[in-house]
Design a protein around this motif. Structure first.
Motif, PDB file in Angstrom:
ATOM      1  N   ILE A  44     -48.826  95.631  81.280  1.00 30.47           N
ATOM      2  CA  ILE A  44     -48.226  95.188  80.016  1.00 30.47           C
ATOM      3  C   ILE A  44     -47.986  96.378  79.094  1.00 30.47           C
ATOM      4  CG2 ILE A  44     -48.635  93.817  77.925  1.00 30.47           C
ATOM      5  CD1 ILE A  44     -50.238  91.860  79.691  1.00 30.47           C
ATOM      6  N   ALA A  45     -48.967  97.293  79.016  1.00 29.10           N
ATOM      7  CA  ALA A  45     -48.828  98.471  78.154  1.00 29.10           C
ATOM      8  C   ALA A  45     -47.694  99.373  78.635  1.00 29.10           C
ATOM      9  CB  ALA A  45     -50.145  99.249  78.116  1.00 29.10           C
ATOM     10  N   PHE A  46     -47.607  99.597  79.949  1.00 29.99           N
ATOM     11  CA  PHE A  46     -46.537 100.438  80.480  1.00 29.99           C
ATOM     12  C   PHE A  46     -45.180  99.760  80.286  1.00 29.99           C
ATOM     13  CE2 PHE A  46     -43.834 102.092  83.933  1.00 29.99           C
ATOM     14  CZ  PHE A  46     -43.907 103.448  83.634  1.00 29.99           C
ATOM     15  N   GLY A  47     -45.149  98.444  80.420  1.00 33.52           N
ATOM     16  CA  GLY A  47     -43.909  97.709  80.176  1.00 33.52           C
ATOM     17  C   GLY A  47     -43.415  97.897  78.758  1.00 33.52           C
ATOM     18  N   ALA A  48     -44.360  98.004  77.798  1.00 36.23           N
ATOM     19  CA  ALA A  48     -43.973  98.253  76.410  1.00 36.23           C
ATOM     20  C   ALA A  48     -43.284  99.599  76.275  1.00 36.23           C
ATOM     21  CB  ALA A  48     -45.200  98.188  75.503  1.00 36.23           C
ATOM     22  N   LEU A  49     -43.776 100.599  76.991  1.00 35.40           N
ATOM     23  CA  LEU A  49     -43.141 101.921  76.966  1.00 35.40           C
ATOM     24  C   LEU A  49     -41.717 101.850  77.507  1.00 35.40           C
ATOM     25  CD1 LEU A  49     -46.033 104.211  78.288  1.00 35.40           C
ATOM     26  CD2 LEU A  49     -45.259 103.952  75.928  1.00 35.40           C
ATOM     27  N   SER A  55     -34.689 100.070  74.648  1.00 38.71           N
ATOM     28  CA  SER A  55     -34.175  99.322  73.500  1.00 38.71           C
ATOM     29  C   SER A  55     -34.003 100.151  72.241  1.00 38.71           C
ATOM     30  CB  SER A  55     -35.108  98.143  73.188  1.00 38.71           C
ATOM     31  OG  SER A  55     -35.238  97.289  74.284  1.00 38.71           O
ATOM     32  N   ALA A  56     -34.914 101.084  71.994  1.00 38.72           N
ATOM     33  CA  ALA A  56     -34.969 101.711  70.679  1.00 38.72           C
ATOM     34  C   ALA A  56     -34.397 103.109  70.592  1.00 38.72           C
ATOM     35  CB  ALA A  56     -36.423 101.739  70.200  1.00 38.72           C
ATOM     36  N   ALA A 104     -55.998  89.230  93.957  1.00 46.23           N
ATOM     37  CA  ALA A 104     -54.881  90.150  93.734  1.00 46.23           C
ATOM     38  C   ALA A 104     -55.421  91.553  93.558  1.00 46.23           C
ATOM     39  CB  ALA A 104     -54.077  89.732  92.493  1.00 46.23           C
ATOM     40  N   SER A 105     -54.728  92.519  94.117  1.00 40.25           N
ATOM     41  CA  SER A 105     -55.136  93.912  94.008  1.00 40.25           C
ATOM     42  C   SER A 105     -54.805  94.448  92.623  1.00 40.25           C
ATOM     43  CB  SER A 105     -54.425  94.748  95.066  1.00 40.25           C
ATOM     44  OG  SER A 105     -53.030  94.752  94.811  1.00 40.25           O
ATOM     45  N   LEU A 106     -55.356  95.606  92.309  1.00 37.74           N
ATOM     46  CA  LEU A 106     -55.062  96.256  91.033  1.00 37.74           C
ATOM     47  C   LEU A 106     -53.567  96.503  90.897  1.00 37.74           C
ATOM     48  CD1 LEU A 106     -56.267  97.689  88.472  1.00 37.74           C
ATOM     49  CD2 LEU A 106     -56.229  99.792  89.820  1.00 37.74           C
ATOM     50  N   GLY A 107     -52.931  96.972  91.975  1.00 41.90           N
ATOM     51  CA  GLY A 107     -51.499  97.241  91.936  1.00 41.90           C
ATOM     52  C   GLY A 107     -50.678  95.982  91.714  1.00 41.90           C
ATOM     53  N   LYS A 108     -51.101  94.900  92.347  1.00 41.62           N
ATOM     54  CA  LYS A 108     -50.347  93.657  92.188  1.00 41.62           C
ATOM     55  C   LYS A 108     -50.471  93.121  90.768  1.00 41.62           C
ATOM     56  CE  LYS A 108     -49.587  89.119  94.224  1.00 41.62           C
ATOM     57  NZ  LYS A 108     -49.964  88.175  95.318  1.00 41.62           N
ATOM     58  N   ARG A 109     -51.653  93.219  90.206  1.00 37.07           N
ATOM     59  CA  ARG A 109     -51.824  92.769  88.817  1.00 37.07           C
ATOM     60  C   ARG A 109     -51.033  93.667  87.860  1.00 37.07           C
ATOM     61  NH1 ARG A 109     -57.714  92.580  89.902  1.00 37.07           N
ATOM     62  NH2 ARG A 109     -58.102  90.608  90.968  1.00 37.07           N
ATOM     63  N   PHE A 110     -50.976  94.971  88.172  1.00 35.22           N
ATOM     64  CA  PHE A 110     -50.169  95.882  87.351  1.00 35.22           C
ATOM     65  C   PHE A 110     -48.705  95.455  87.368  1.00 35.22           C
ATOM     66  CE2 PHE A 110     -47.370  99.549  86.936  1.00 35.22           C
ATOM     67  CZ  PHE A 110     -47.849 100.156  85.780  1.00 35.22           C
ATOM     68  N   LEU A 111     -48.173  95.139  88.543  1.00 35.34           N
ATOM     69  CA  LEU A 111     -46.778  94.717  88.657  1.00 35.34           C
ATOM     70  C   LEU A 111     -46.547  93.384  87.949  1.00 35.34           C
ATOM     71  CD1 LEU A 111     -45.980  95.695  92.359  1.00 35.34           C
ATOM     72  CD2 LEU A 111     -45.230  96.844  90.264  1.00 35.34           C
ATOM     73  N   GLU A 112     -47.529  92.491  87.998  1.00 38.98           N
ATOM     74  CA  GLU A 112     -47.404  91.215  87.294  1.00 38.98           C
ATOM     75  C   GLU A 112     -47.314  91.442  85.791  1.00 38.98           C
ATOM     76  OE1 GLU A 112     -50.788  88.989  88.527  1.00 38.98           O
ATOM     77  OE2 GLU A 112     -49.837  88.225  90.358  1.00 38.98           O
ATOM     78  N   LEU A 118     -41.525  93.152  80.695  1.00 38.81           N
ATOM     79  CA  LEU A 118     -40.102  93.487  80.740  1.00 38.81           C
ATOM     80  C   LEU A 118     -39.217  92.280  80.445  1.00 38.81           C
ATOM     81  CD1 LEU A 118     -39.930  95.876  83.841  1.00 38.81           C
ATOM     82  CD2 LEU A 118     -39.942  96.482  81.413  1.00 38.81           C
ATOM     83  N   THR A 119     -39.758  91.084  80.602  1.00 42.44           N
ATOM     84  CA  THR A 119     -38.985  89.861  80.334  1.00 42.44           C
ATOM     85  C   THR A 119     -39.516  89.116  79.112  1.00 42.44           C
ATOM     86  OG1 THR A 119     -40.387  88.631  81.893  1.00 42.44           O
ATOM     87  CG2 THR A 119     -38.350  89.584  82.751  1.00 42.44           C
TER      88      THR A 119
END
Length: 203
Positions: A44-49, A55-56, A104-112, A118-119
């Motif tokens: 979620i934090a990386f998605g904000a970046l 956008s900005a 779920a793996s750490l990577g899968k939760r990161f992608l979730e 992003l949406t």
């Protein structure tokens, strides 16, 4: 950088408000414990970046050069915050939906978490209409941009970790009708007040 304290308060309220990211963090904490939330929170934090960069960046440059664009987008942003506040105030009590647990793996939760952010229209609109107005056109744009973006992402990590830390204790209250209504109305009032504050801000 101008009105940084106001930006900090608005960003904190935005991250704290009930939404898909909060639900993901709470449910992951209840299923997997504190350690099981880190992947989603970082996503979620990386998605904000990513959302901020897309956008900005160019929009902020435009607003720095155009007083009319600043004024128009300022009132759009203020109107959106007031609308969001009214919608939260009137919405049904916020509740955690019961979902089936899955490993779920750490990577899968990161992608979730990344795909969720992003949406997320709340994050997208925040960076499009609210974020650029805290940029001072007379100072280094890149430094201010980086400071605000990393502030927002840091708030995501800190606040979601707090949600995860107290998830088990807060579950009974959050899932109650009274608790859910309190969360919505407190967040709604906060957004409406910030919308009014933003409408009176000057470039």
């Amino acid at each position: 950088m101008k009105l940084y304290s106001l930006f900090l308060l608005m960003a904190t309220a935005t991250v704290f408000s009930p939404g898909p990211g909060v639900v993901m963090t709470l449910t992951n904490a209840l299923r997997y414990g504190m350690r099981g939330t880190f992947g989603g929170i970082l996503g979620i934090a990386f998605g904000a970046l990513v959302v901020a960069a897309v956008s900005a960046t160019s929009l902020g440059v435009l607003l720095a050069a155009s007083a009319l664009a600043f004024t128009i987008l300022k009132f759009i942003g203020a109107g959106y915050l007031v609308y969001l506040g009214i919608r939260l105030w009137r919405s049904p009590a916020f509740q955690l939906a019961e979902q089936s647990a899955h490993e779920a793996s750490l990577g899968k939760r990161f992608l979730e978490g990344l795909s969720l952010q992003l949406t997320n229209p709340k994050a997208i609109f925040f960076f499009l209409s609210v974020f650029p107005q805290f940029i001072d056109p007379g100072k280094s744009y890149s430094l201010q941009f980086a400071t605000l973006v990393f502030t927002y992402s840091a708030l995501v990590v800190v606040i979601h970790c707090l949600y995860a830390l107290f998830a088990k204790r807060a579950k009974a209250w959050l899932t109650s009708k009274r608790g859910g209504r309190t969360v919505n109305r407190a967040a709604g009032t906060t957004f409406a007040l910030f919308g009014a504050a933003l409408a009176t801000a000057r470039q």
